[in-house]
Every structure is written in C-alpha cells, then in structure tokens.
Design a protein around this motif. Sequence first.
Motif, PDB file in Angstrom:
ATOM      1  N   ALA A 207      -7.440 -70.509  35.530  1.00 53.57           N
ATOM      2  CA  ALA A 207      -7.226 -71.913  35.879  1.00 53.57           C
ATOM      3  C   ALA A 207      -5.834 -72.371  35.463  1.00 53.57           C
ATOM      4  CB  ALA A 207      -8.295 -72.776  35.214  1.00 53.57           C
ATOM      5  N   ARG A 208      -5.335 -71.830  34.355  1.00 55.54           N
ATOM      6  CA  ARG A 208      -4.013 -72.254  33.872  1.00 55.54           C
ATOM      7  C   ARG A 208      -2.915 -71.913  34.866  1.00 55.54           C
ATOM      8  NH1 ARG A 208      -0.831 -70.283  28.336  1.00 55.54           N
ATOM      9  NH2 ARG A 208       1.106 -71.441  28.794  1.00 55.54           N
ATOM     10  N   PHE A 209      -2.957 -70.695  35.430  1.00 58.90           N
ATOM     11  CA  PHE A 209      -1.887 -70.249  36.312  1.00 58.90           C
ATOM     12  C   PHE A 209      -2.263 -70.324  37.796  1.00 58.90           C
ATOM     13  CE2 PHE A 209      -1.113 -67.952  32.277  1.00 58.90           C
ATOM     14  CZ  PHE A 209       0.109 -68.533  31.966  1.00 58.90           C
ATOM     15  N   GLY A 210      -3.514 -70.670  38.096  1.00 59.29           N
ATOM     16  CA  GLY A 210      -3.923 -70.872  39.478  1.00 59.29           C
ATOM     17  C   GLY A 210      -4.399 -69.626  40.194  1.00 59.29           C
ATOM     18  N   ASP A 211      -4.571 -68.520  39.480  1.00 57.34           N
ATOM     19  CA  ASP A 211      -5.035 -67.291  40.129  1.00 57.34           C
ATOM     20  C   ASP A 211      -6.418 -67.483  40.732  1.00 57.34           C
ATOM     21  OD1 ASP A 211      -3.061 -64.937  39.264  1.00 57.34           O
ATOM     22  OD2 ASP A 211      -3.299 -66.293  37.551  1.00 57.34           O
ATOM     23  N   ASN A 212      -6.539 -67.238  42.027  1.00 54.17           N
ATOM     24  CA  ASN A 212      -7.810 -67.292  42.772  1.00 54.17           C
ATOM     25  C   ASN A 212      -8.461 -68.677  42.753  1.00 54.17           C
ATOM     26  OD1 ASN A 212      -7.714 -64.650  43.631  1.00 54.17           O
ATOM     27  ND2 ASN A 212      -8.937 -63.860  41.919  1.00 54.17           N
ATOM     28  N   VAL A 213      -7.689 -69.710  42.463  1.00 48.61           N
ATOM     29  CA  VAL A 213      -8.232 -71.074  42.529  1.00 48.61           C
ATOM     30  C   VAL A 213      -8.017 -71.618  43.937  1.00 48.61           C
ATOM     31  CG1 VAL A 213      -8.142 -73.416  41.613  1.00 48.61           C
ATOM     32  CG2 VAL A 213      -7.869 -71.460  40.070  1.00 48.61           C
ATOM     33  N   ILE A 214      -6.767 -71.731  44.351  1.00 46.63           N
ATOM     34  CA  ILE A 214      -6.448 -72.171  45.702  1.00 46.63           C
ATOM     35  C   ILE A 214      -6.033 -70.977  46.561  1.00 46.63           C
ATOM     36  CG2 ILE A 214      -4.968 -73.617  47.133  1.00 46.63           C
ATOM     37  CD1 ILE A 214      -6.896 -75.226  45.504  1.00 46.63           C
ATOM     38  N   GLY A 215      -5.145 -70.166  46.019  1.00 50.08           N
ATOM     39  CA  GLY A 215      -4.662 -69.004  46.766  1.00 50.08           C
ATOM     40  C   GLY A 215      -5.065 -67.704  46.100  1.00 50.08           C
ATOM     41  N   GLN A 216      -5.005 -66.618  46.870  1.00 56.19           N
ATOM     42  CA  GLN A 216      -5.324 -65.299  46.351  1.00 56.19           C
ATOM     43  C   GLN A 216      -4.309 -64.908  45.274  1.00 56.19           C
ATOM     44  OE1 GLN A 216      -7.771 -63.162  46.903  1.00 56.19           O
ATOM     45  NE2 GLN A 216      -8.864 -64.241  48.532  1.00 56.19           N
ATOM     46  N   SER A 217      -4.806 -64.256  44.239  1.00 53.03           N
ATOM     47  CA  SER A 217      -3.942 -63.857  43.135  1.00 53.03           C
ATOM     48  C   SER A 217      -3.278 -62.513  43.415  1.00 53.03           C
ATOM     49  CB  SER A 217      -4.757 -63.750  41.845  1.00 53.03           C
ATOM     50  OG  SER A 217      -3.999 -63.143  40.812  1.00 53.03           O
ATOM     51  N   PRO A 218      -1.964 -62.436  43.263  1.00 58.02           N
ATOM     52  CA  PRO A 218      -1.286 -61.134  43.402  1.00 58.02           C
ATOM     53  C   PRO A 218      -1.546 -60.228  42.212  1.00 58.02           C
ATOM     54  CG  PRO A 218       0.284 -62.825  42.730  1.00 58.02           C
ATOM     55  CD  PRO A 218      -1.014 -63.535  43.010  1.00 58.02           C
ATOM     56  N   ASN A 219      -2.129 -60.791  41.155  1.00 55.28           N
ATOM     57  CA  ASN A 219      -2.407 -60.016  39.950  1.00 55.28           C
ATOM     58  C   ASN A 219      -3.752 -59.309  39.997  1.00 55.28           C
ATOM     59  OD1 ASN A 219      -0.003 -60.931  38.467  1.00 55.28           O
ATOM     60  ND2 ASN A 219      -1.032 -62.936  38.473  1.00 55.28           N
ATOM     61  N   MET A 220      -4.558 -59.606  41.030  1.00 51.66           N
ATOM     62  CA  MET A 220      -5.887 -58.998  41.113  1.00 51.66           C
ATOM     63  C   MET A 220      -6.139 -58.523  42.541  1.00 51.66           C
ATOM     64  SD  MET A 220      -8.182 -61.538  38.683  1.00 51.66           S
ATOM     65  CE  MET A 220      -7.313 -63.052  39.136  1.00 51.66           C
ATOM     66  N   THR A 221      -5.353 -57.577  42.960  1.00 59.69           N
ATOM     67  CA  THR A 221      -5.512 -57.053  44.318  1.00 59.69           C
ATOM     68  C   THR A 221      -6.846 -56.336  44.491  1.00 59.69           C
ATOM     69  OG1 THR A 221      -4.309 -55.050  43.635  1.00 59.69           O
ATOM     70  CG2 THR A 221      -3.022 -56.830  44.664  1.00 59.69           C
ATOM     71  N   TRP A 222      -7.464 -55.974  43.363  1.00 56.11           N
ATOM     72  CA  TRP A 222      -8.770 -55.314  43.433  1.00 56.11           C
ATOM     73  C   TRP A 222      -9.881 -56.277  43.837  1.00 56.11           C
ATOM     74  CZ3 TRP A 222     -11.704 -57.932  39.941  1.00 56.11           C
ATOM     75  CH2 TRP A 222     -11.072 -58.480  38.824  1.00 56.11           C
ATOM     76  N   TYR A 223      -9.633 -57.582  43.749  1.00 56.01           N
ATOM     77  CA  TYR A 223     -10.655 -58.567  44.122  1.00 56.01           C
ATOM     78  C   TYR A 223     -10.452 -58.977  45.577  1.00 56.01           C
ATOM     79  CZ  TYR A 223     -13.190 -62.967  44.499  1.00 56.01           C
ATOM     80  OH  TYR A 223     -14.037 -63.975  44.924  1.00 56.01           O
ATOM     81  N   GLN A 224     -11.465 -58.757  46.399  1.00 57.20           N
ATOM     82  CA  GLN A 224     -11.361 -59.025  47.833  1.00 57.20           C
ATOM     83  C   GLN A 224     -12.198 -60.227  48.283  1.00 57.20           C
ATOM     84  OE1 GLN A 224      -9.197 -57.234  49.765  1.00 57.20           O
ATOM     85  NE2 GLN A 224      -8.622 -56.342  47.771  1.00 57.20           N
ATOM     86  N   GLY A 225     -12.803 -60.943  47.335  1.00 51.70           N
ATOM     87  CA  GLY A 225     -13.659 -62.064  47.692  1.00 51.70           C
ATOM     88  C   GLY A 225     -12.880 -63.342  47.937  1.00 51.70           C
ATOM     89  N   PRO A 226     -13.578 -64.455  48.160  1.00 52.80           N
ATOM     90  CA  PRO A 226     -12.907 -65.726  48.443  1.00 52.80           C
ATOM     91  C   PRO A 226     -12.308 -66.337  47.177  1.00 52.80           C
ATOM     92  CG  PRO A 226     -15.270 -66.072  48.249  1.00 52.80           C
ATOM     93  CD  PRO A 226     -15.055 -64.586  48.155  1.00 52.80           C
ATOM     94  N   THR A 227     -11.313 -67.176  47.366  1.00 48.79           N
ATOM     95  CA  THR A 227     -10.856 -68.012  46.253  1.00 48.79           C
ATOM     96  C   THR A 227     -11.915 -69.080  45.995  1.00 48.79           C
ATOM     97  OG1 THR A 227      -9.725 -69.601  47.672  1.00 48.79           O
ATOM     98  CG2 THR A 227      -8.467 -67.663  46.938  1.00 48.79           C
ATOM     99  N   LEU A 228     -11.761 -69.779  44.886  1.00 51.19           N
ATOM    100  CA  LEU A 228     -12.742 -70.819  44.557  1.00 51.19           C
ATOM    101  C   LEU A 228     -12.781 -71.884  45.644  1.00 51.19           C
ATOM    102  CD1 LEU A 228     -14.763 -72.146  42.648  1.00 51.19           C
ATOM    103  CD2 LEU A 228     -12.821 -73.217  41.472  1.00 51.19           C
ATOM    104  N   ILE A 229     -11.621 -72.366  46.066  1.00 52.71           N
ATOM    105  CA  ILE A 229     -11.615 -73.448  47.046  1.00 52.71           C
ATOM    106  C   ILE A 229     -12.124 -72.973  48.396  1.00 52.71           C
ATOM    107  CG2 ILE A 229      -9.280 -73.176  47.971  1.00 52.71           C
ATOM    108  CD1 ILE A 229     -10.984 -76.480  46.891  1.00 52.71           C
TER     109      ILE A 229
END
Length: 637
Positions: A207-229
């Motif tokens: 939540a602090r850096f926005g990973d997978n909140v609005i946009g896909q995180s470049p730090n977790m390419t292993w995660y293929q699911g939806p972002t929270l929003i």
Amino acid sequence: MTEIVSPRPVVDGHPASELFARKDDKGILRFLTCGSVDDGKSTLIGRLLYDTKRLFDDQIATLEKDSRKFGTVGDDIDLALLVDGLEAEREQGITIDVAYRFFATEKRKFIVADTPGHEQYTRNMATGASTADLAVLLIDARKGILTQTRRHATIASLLGIRHVVLAVNKIDLMGYDRDVFERIVGEFDAEAEHYGFATRVAIPLSARFGDNVIGQSPNMTWYQGPTLIEHLEGLELEPGVDRPLRFPVQWVNRPDLTFRGYAGTVASGAVHPGDTVVVARSGQPARVERIVTYDGDLSAAETDDAVTLTLDREIDISRGDVLVPADARPEVSDQVAAHLIWMAEEPMLPGRPYLLKLGTRTIGAAVTELKHLVEADTLKPLAAKTLGLNDIGFANLSLAEPVAFDPYDDNHATGAFILIDRFTNQTVAAGMVRFGLRRATNIHRQVLDIDKASRAGAKGQRPSILWFTGLSGAGKSTIANMVEKKLHLMGRHTYLLDGDNVRHGLNRDLGFTDADRVENIRRVAETAKLFVDAGLIVLVSFISPFRSERQMARDLVEDGEFIEIFVDTPLAVAEERDVKGLYKKAREGQIKNFTGIDSPYEPPMAADIHLDTTAHDSEALADQIVDYLIGNGYLPG
C-alpha cells in the motif's frame, strides 16, 4: 482532509443519500478494510484516494504538512493520515473510530470503511461490517495470519459479508517473496471453509508504494492476478434477491383530523399505491392509497426510500409495527436464537434485563441461555456462562412482547438488532437473529376463570411485593420477619421469601458469581410474581445487589405492586454486627464474591421506602413499613 461519510454525510457538496441511493447507481460497492493493528489499512485507503485523484491541492498540502509532524514513513507522504483523522489516532499511529470514505473510478463508485485493528475496538469493526458487501482483509506479510485476523474474518462472516479479498500487504518488506505470499494464502485457505465466503481473491501488495493497488507491480511479475482496484471494479454482486416488502413504522403522522399517515423507511422490497399490506404483528389488512413525500406523491417506493404511507382504512398501527405483504409475512415471536457480538465492558449476564431495538421497535429483553461462545480462530463452539468485551456468542433471548423479524441471513434489515443497557442507554451488543424458537409458538398462556383481582378480593387486601434490599447484616430478614408478624396479626395473607432459605431449595444449584446472582434474583422475582397473582402480600428479603435485576423484578408486576425497601446500613456497621462471621471470612479471602468486599452493591437510586438502621431500631422500622402500606391503600386503615 477528505470528507467523512457518516452518518448523514456530504460528499462533493451533495448529501450521500442522494449519491448512493439513486436508482441508476447500481454499481456502488460498499467494502471495508479490516485486519490486525498496523497491517496498513489506513495507508491502503489513502493510496486509493490518492491514486484515483480524489484529493484537492489543499488536501495534499495539508497531508504533506501532517506527514512531517505525525508521519511514520520518513520523508515520504504518509497516506494513512488521510484517514486517521482523530488526534489520538495520529499520535498513536492506529485507527480508533470507523472512518468512511467515498471515491470513484470510471467504472464504479465506492464507499469504504476503515475499521480499527486493535482488539478493544472490535465493536467498531462490527459497525463498519454491518453494511459492507466485501471485506478487504489485510495481513502484514511479516507477521502472517494473527488471532485478530481470524476474529475479523469471523465477524465478517457472521454479518453476512459474502466476498473477501486477502490483501497480503507490506510484501516489499519481505523482498516481494512469492513463497511468503503463497504460505500465508495456503494457511488462510486451510481455514476458509469455516467462514463460508462465496468468493476469496488473494492479492500481494504494498500500500505504501502502490504495488498491485491500482497498477500491476513490476516487482512481482510472478503474480498474474488482478490488481485490487481491478477486482473491486469487476466484482459482480449477487443480483438482489427480490425480498418482500418490509416497512417499519417510525411514527404515526397525524398533523390534523384530515390526515393520518405512517412514516418510515422502506427496509426492503417495494410498495405501490393499491398494494394490500398487513400489520405483521396482528395480520390486519389495508390497502395503500398514497405514497407521500415532501416533494409530492410517488408512484412507488423502494428500499431505503423514506416516505409516508396512507391507507384506505384506519387499523391499529403504532411505532415499531411493520407493514408487509399478506402472502409474505415475517416471523413473529417473543423468543429467538441469535448471535451476539458483545460490545460492553460489563459482561453479559443471562437473565439480566436489557432493551432490544430491532428496526423501529424497542422492547424489554433478556438472554435466557448462552448456548455457547464462538471461538474466533475456528468458529467452534465453546462452553461459557457469560460474554465479555468483543466476545461472540450464540444465545436464546426472551422478549417482553412478540416482535416481527426475518432471519438475518434472509434480510439484514429485519434480522439485525442491538441490545441497550436500561440504565446507561449504552449499546452493549449487536445481534443477528438466526431463527425463532419453536417453543414460543407451541406454548400458549391458558386463560383462567379466577384471576388475581378475585383472589385478592377474597383476602380483602391489595397484593404486592415488599422487596427488601441491602448489604449482608443490614437487618433485612429481621425487619421483614417483624413486618410479616404484624401483618399476620392484622389478618393479612402473606409469604416471606428469604435469601438464605431459598438457597436451600429453589436456588440450591446457584453460586455467588455475578451470573448466578442474576439468575438467583430472576427465579425469586418470578416466584414472587406468582404469589402476587395469588393475591398475597409477599415479602422478599435478598441482598439483590444489582439495580438492573431489581428493576427486572419490578417490571414483572403491574404498576404499584412493587415496593422497593432499602435497608440502609453502612458497611462498617454491617461488619460490626457480622453475626454469622461472613465479613471476617471475606476479608481473610475465605469467601469469594462477597457483596461489599470483592463484589459490588448498587444502592437504589430512589427507593419507595428508605430505612435508616442507624437511627431507628427494627421495631420502629417495621412500623414505618406498615404505616406506608396503610397510608398508600395497600391495607385498610
């Protein structure tokens, strides 16, 4: 700071009721964030508000200033401060109250509740969950699943939330490790069967850096699911099951002789002019003539519409009644089984009288039996006699009058209630009705030809309860015994219930815990009521330390039939007398839960008769009671 939506909020200059109740706003999603303390709930909501451009320049400037003063993230903007509006919350870095926020994307509008993580604020979390469609259950990736995580999942499940997002937050602090995420998800999935959620989606995020909140995180390419929003925008809520009309009457609107209307808010379903409705409690039918509002008549009213209904004929309707369709009436009962979430510091004691508010109806109620306590971790039942703060239990309740309800799973609006302390007016519990008790419909009161008035008339007296209360050693039994002898010599018909004597028989199975004391008084009060019905003057000599139980005994009989007599003796004087040596043993720790020593005594606020045992002897005090009975018409002069 951004506006708080509670309870009659204004959002962007418009009342929230206008924004969120419009018939074209079917896509609104109400959700809450929950979990243990410091899992990042407020930060996540701040991130959603910030990234969806819901903040004005002055709000961002204030946020930057507050971050320098209260922030916990170094030189970065502390997004949690957008939500933690209370000064105490900012200084402690925790959420105390429930904060509601509104935000929107191009695809959907949202109302989000940020709920407290600390265990002592679990009751606030229950408040936020009561109107939510989905729960975002945050888990600190460093800590994994905690007891409070399970507690919040349990409450969300009990309150009927069908969808959950398992948000594994602060994954950045664990190096965006996939194994950490999958281990936490696997642990939750092993327990998820207990909760019965319809959907569960797990998302690793920061939540602090926005990973997978609005946009896909470049730090977790292993995660293929939806972002929270993306998940929140795309969630398909169950098409609202067409629930039947439930219209609780808030008040009877009678401005003059030409108009009689019934004002309230539609709890579920819809109503139209010409519809036939019945009063749920009595079954009396009538036809709806008009649906009246300040802005004019409506052709229909639906869920959450506040309107006034007029009917084609006058029938017996008052505040608390519920208008329903004739072919879809709710249950009506004076005994129910329900889950309770206890919200008070004082424990729940079976038998203690409370007020129950369901919809617009407020009536007396008591927990007759605590079936079990619900273990937060597993939802398994545990044996218990009482409920403490934040405990969840399943219990049977007895109500002073029959009330109309639907099981909570069928209709939240008519299945949810609160319990209220009769003296402080504080809410002590939230409840969800599960079902009515069959015995309430199988057992009917038998009509008797000889009634209380007939029995009392044959004895030439006015039946009543003389309730003696005071500390042990105050002289209650001595004075009560003297009063009964005087009444006997006058030819009156009496019976004396003494605390010690009753514990040798009727109440021999009870101890001296607070719960047992309440049950002790409940049984004696019911027995005394039977003696009053027999036309007797019944003298009750019990310590009866709690005001609520004495009030319960008073409420069992008619006005004027209960006379509270406070045998007022200071504790020091009672200890000096100590004929039985009980105070000495209590002081030495040999007797536990002894009133006045390690168990409280609540003196009457306004006793009908106040006896000062330091100023008069027992004989004079007994005469004082007899004079009261004669002077107030209980005995012939």
